[in-house]
Design a protein around this motif. Sequence first.
Motif, short mmCIF file in Angstrom:
data_model
loop_
_atom_site.label_atom_id
_atom_site.label_comp_id
_atom_site.label_asym_id
_atom_site.label_seq_id
_atom_site.Cartn_x
_atom_site.Cartn_y
_atom_site.Cartn_z
N LEU A 95 0.84 -1.20 0.00
CA LEU A 95 0.00 0.00 0.00
C LEU A 95 0.88 1.25 0.00
CD1 LEU A 95 -2.66 -1.00 2.69
CD2 LEU A 95 -3.09 -0.76 0.25
N ALA A 96 1.95 1.18 0.79
CA ALA A 96 2.83 2.35 0.89
C ALA A 96 3.47 2.65 -0.47
CB ALA A 96 3.90 2.12 1.95
N VAL A 97 3.78 1.58 -1.23
CA VAL A 97 4.36 1.79 -2.56
C VAL A 97 3.34 2.50 -3.46
CG1 VAL A 97 5.18 0.61 -4.65
CG2 VAL A 97 5.92 -0.19 -2.39
N MET A 98 2.08 2.03 -3.40
CA MET A 98 1.05 2.68 -4.21
C MET A 98 0.88 4.14 -3.81
SD MET A 98 -2.07 -0.04 -4.49
CE MET A 98 -3.21 0.82 -5.57
N ALA A 99 0.84 4.36 -2.51
CA ALA A 99 0.58 5.72 -2.02
C ALA A 99 1.73 6.66 -2.33
CB ALA A 99 0.30 5.69 -0.52
N ALA A 100 2.93 6.10 -2.40
CA ALA A 100 4.11 6.95 -2.60
C ALA A 100 4.23 7.42 -4.05
CB ALA A 100 5.37 6.20 -2.19
N ASP A 492 5.93 12.22 13.26
CA ASP A 492 6.22 11.71 11.93
C ASP A 492 4.90 11.69 11.16
OD1 ASP A 492 5.74 9.01 10.47
OD2 ASP A 492 5.45 8.53 12.60
N SER A 493 4.88 12.35 10.04
CA SER A 493 3.60 12.49 9.35
C SER A 493 3.56 11.62 8.09
CB SER A 493 3.37 13.95 9.00
OG SER A 493 4.44 14.41 8.21
N ALA A 494 4.47 10.66 7.99
CA ALA A 494 4.47 9.78 6.82
C ALA A 494 3.17 8.99 6.78
CB ALA A 494 5.65 8.82 6.88
N ALA A 495 2.69 8.72 5.54
CA ALA A 495 1.45 7.97 5.40
C ALA A 495 1.70 6.52 5.76
CB ALA A 495 0.93 8.09 3.98
N GLY A 496 1.73 6.23 7.04
CA GLY A 496 1.98 4.86 7.46
C GLY A 496 0.69 4.07 7.41
N PHE A 497 0.74 2.88 6.80
CA PHE A 497 -0.45 2.04 6.78
C PHE A 497 -0.34 1.03 7.91
CE2 PHE A 497 -0.36 3.68 2.51
CZ PHE A 497 -1.68 3.89 2.23
N VAL A 498 -1.39 0.96 8.73
CA VAL A 498 -1.43 -0.07 9.77
C VAL A 498 -2.80 -0.71 9.68
CG1 VAL A 498 -1.11 -0.56 12.21
CG2 VAL A 498 -0.05 1.48 11.21
N LEU A 499 -2.82 -2.02 9.37
CA LEU A 499 -4.10 -2.69 9.18
C LEU A 499 -4.46 -3.43 10.45
CD1 LEU A 499 -3.31 -4.09 5.63
CD2 LEU A 499 -4.69 -2.08 6.19
N ARG A 500 -5.64 -3.13 10.98
CA ARG A 500 -6.07 -3.79 12.20
C ARG A 500 -7.31 -4.63 11.97
NH1 ARG A 500 -4.69 1.20 13.40
NH2 ARG A 500 -2.91 1.57 14.77
N GLU A 501 -8.41 -3.96 11.70
CA GLU A 501 -9.70 -4.65 11.60
C GLU A 501 -9.87 -5.34 10.24
OE1 GLU A 501 -12.59 -3.36 13.68
OE2 GLU A 501 -11.34 -2.06 14.92
N PRO A 502 -10.74 -6.37 10.22
CA PRO A 502 -10.99 -7.06 8.94
C PRO A 502 -11.45 -6.10 7.84
CG PRO A 502 -12.10 -8.19 10.74
CD PRO A 502 -11.46 -6.98 11.34
N ALA A 503 -12.25 -5.11 8.19
CA ALA A 503 -12.75 -4.18 7.15
C ALA A 503 -11.58 -3.43 6.51
CB ALA A 503 -13.75 -3.20 7.74
N GLN A 510 -8.50 -5.03 -1.74
CA GLN A 510 -9.17 -4.55 -2.95
C GLN A 510 -8.31 -3.47 -3.62
OE1 GLN A 510 -11.54 -5.87 -4.44
NE2 GLN A 510 -12.53 -4.36 -5.75
N LEU A 511 -7.75 -2.58 -2.85
CA LEU A 511 -6.88 -1.54 -3.42
C LEU A 511 -5.70 -2.17 -4.15
CD1 LEU A 511 -6.88 0.98 -0.42
CD2 LEU A 511 -7.77 1.44 -2.73
N LEU A 512 -5.18 -3.22 -3.56
CA LEU A 512 -3.98 -3.85 -4.14
C LEU A 512 -4.29 -4.65 -5.41
CD1 LEU A 512 -2.21 -4.93 -0.84
CD2 LEU A 512 -1.52 -3.11 -2.42
N ARG A 513 -5.57 -4.87 -5.69
CA ARG A 513 -5.92 -5.62 -6.91
C ARG A 513 -5.79 -4.75 -8.16
NH1 ARG A 513 -11.57 -7.30 -7.21
NH2 ARG A 513 -10.89 -8.03 -9.24
N LEU A 514 -5.66 -3.44 -7.98
CA LEU A 514 -5.67 -2.52 -9.12
C LEU A 514 -4.80 -2.96 -10.30
CD1 LEU A 514 -6.48 0.22 -10.44
CD2 LEU A 514 -4.49 1.21 -9.30
N ALA A 572 -4.85 7.34 5.70
CA ALA A 572 -4.00 6.91 4.59
C ALA A 572 -4.81 5.99 3.67
CB ALA A 572 -2.75 6.20 5.11
N LEU A 573 -5.66 5.14 4.27
CA LEU A 573 -6.52 4.27 3.46
C LEU A 573 -7.54 5.09 2.66
CD1 LEU A 573 -7.23 1.20 5.78
CD2 LEU A 573 -6.11 1.15 3.54
#
Length: 596
Positions: A95-100, A492-503, A510-514, A572-573
């Motif tokens: 995700l971070a690669v996509m966002a960057a 630190d204001s970097a767009a850090g992705f942290v995935l917790r919940e199933p949603a 789904q984002l990564l399927r692009l 970030a999401l």
Amino acid sequence: MAQLHERLQAAMGSAFGGSYASSDPMLAVATKREFGDFQCNAALALAKPLGMKPRDAAAKLVEALEVSDLCEAPEVAGPGFLNLRLRNALLEQQLAVMAADASGRCAVPRAAEPLRTVVDYSSPNIAKEMHVGHLRSTIIGDTLARLLELRGHPVVRLNHVGDWGTQFGMLITHLRQTAPEVASGAAEAELSDLVAFYKAAKARFDAEEDFAAASRREVVALQSGDEASLAAWRSLCATSEAAFSKVYSALRVDERLVTRGESFYNPRLPSVLEDLEAGGLLQESDGARCVFLEGYTNRDGEPLPVIVQKSDGGFMYSTTDLAAIRQRVADEEARRVLYVTDAGQALHFQQVFEIARRAGFAPDSVSLEHVPFGLVQGEDGKKFKTRSGETVKLADLLDEALRRARADARLEAEGREEGEEFVARVAAAVGIGAVKYADLAMNRQSNYRFSFDKMLSLTGNTAPYMLYAYARVRGIQRRAAAAASLDAPAADSAAGFVLREPAEVNLARQLLRLGQVVSDVERDLLPSKLCEYIFELAGDFNRFYEAHLPSSPPAPALLRPLNAAPRRALLALCELTAAVLALNLRILGIEPLERI
Ligand code: ARG
């Protein structure tokens, strides 16, 4: 995926013996979300040669498999599939690669081998009304061209306008007799006149012997380059093209669409015949010059010819297309040529492609592809026409879409403060977007029923739904940004992705399927897959949003400064969702709106 491929092969080697280290691990994207991200079907295929039960082979493979840095513990499922679920940490990295990627392409990879591609689309006919079939071709062609460009292919957009042929004999003759000032190029005609004009000319051609004879002489004059005939022809073309342009600008068709009509190929037709002759492909039949291809017969089982020159010397639609293929390959250096037309022309293209191959106009390294689409029908499933039974004019159709979008989006409702400029922009994005999206969201091979009510609906897989979904994400971002400005600035204001919940994990997947979706469409040329993808993405976003929105909240948790770090991860999401939606809408030719 490449890494997993290698690891699976290594595991096959150590579980089943060295020779298996080079077998295909049959790695595929999981068919269902519940199955994880990837599926390996090797155990099923290898069980037999190994003399093992598939599930046992799968278990053995799991034992030897070293993927703990990439995946959760692999699961053996069903008869012996291996389900692989990427670890959240890996998803976060991707995700971070996509966002960057600041270029707006969300890290969609470029094709390893860029192919120069000609997209032949729109292609209406001079002195005829552009109809809904041309609308489909225009919308689909424009989308495919943008998608291929995103993948890094150089694209040439060609409008193969029907601007040549024997019908111009009668048109010019009639024009000279009824509107000499237009024929000489001194005045312009209106297209509405031109269509009536076509009918009148045709009627006279069928009824008046003298007129028909004069028309035939006119064809000869035009083909031999007579200046007066050419002036009349140009005047007819200019009038029609001005009308086409209006439709193109309403649709915001890419301005790089080059008009290169059939007339362009006219000087090349005699040499096409020579090439066919030299290739031993020509035969004479009833005075016409033809190519007979194997396997094409009429109802009585007789061989069906492709006529390339009629007995009176006139050339055919196919002859022009053969010249076009030769020119596109030799001069344009095309490696892939796409023809976006109604499915009714499938036989024509099949035959033309086959002749082009046999004549050596297109080597096997060049891909020739007909991109067929179904009919546009009325809501009743019958032929699409106006209430009074006439063909629908595209310009009227688009005006109606704009008018309805204005009303439906309640843009003119009370209490709106935005000015006319805003309203016009939203109406255009929604109205024209609805027409485009309705067309693109259908599998192009099927017929589709044109329904303003359906395409403008706020629910379901429609442009308004998608535009609102996008504007909603942007709204959340705006409110969050406003709330965040009250917080102490984060260290630190970097767009850090942290995935917790199933949603969150589902949305991330789904984002990564692009990238996969884009490369699928590049291959099978089905824009409906992009629509399906963003429709599902919007659904995942809604579930994600609801998971963070308590039932009767004072403010969404997203905005609540519980703790700045998790909130930033959620935002970030949001940000990436907005970027992916915007990218897809743009490929579909729809302008994403920051607010509606
Ligand atoms: N003018 C044709 C029509 O209206 C479409 C042309 C498609 N392109 C081609 N190269 N044949 O049906």
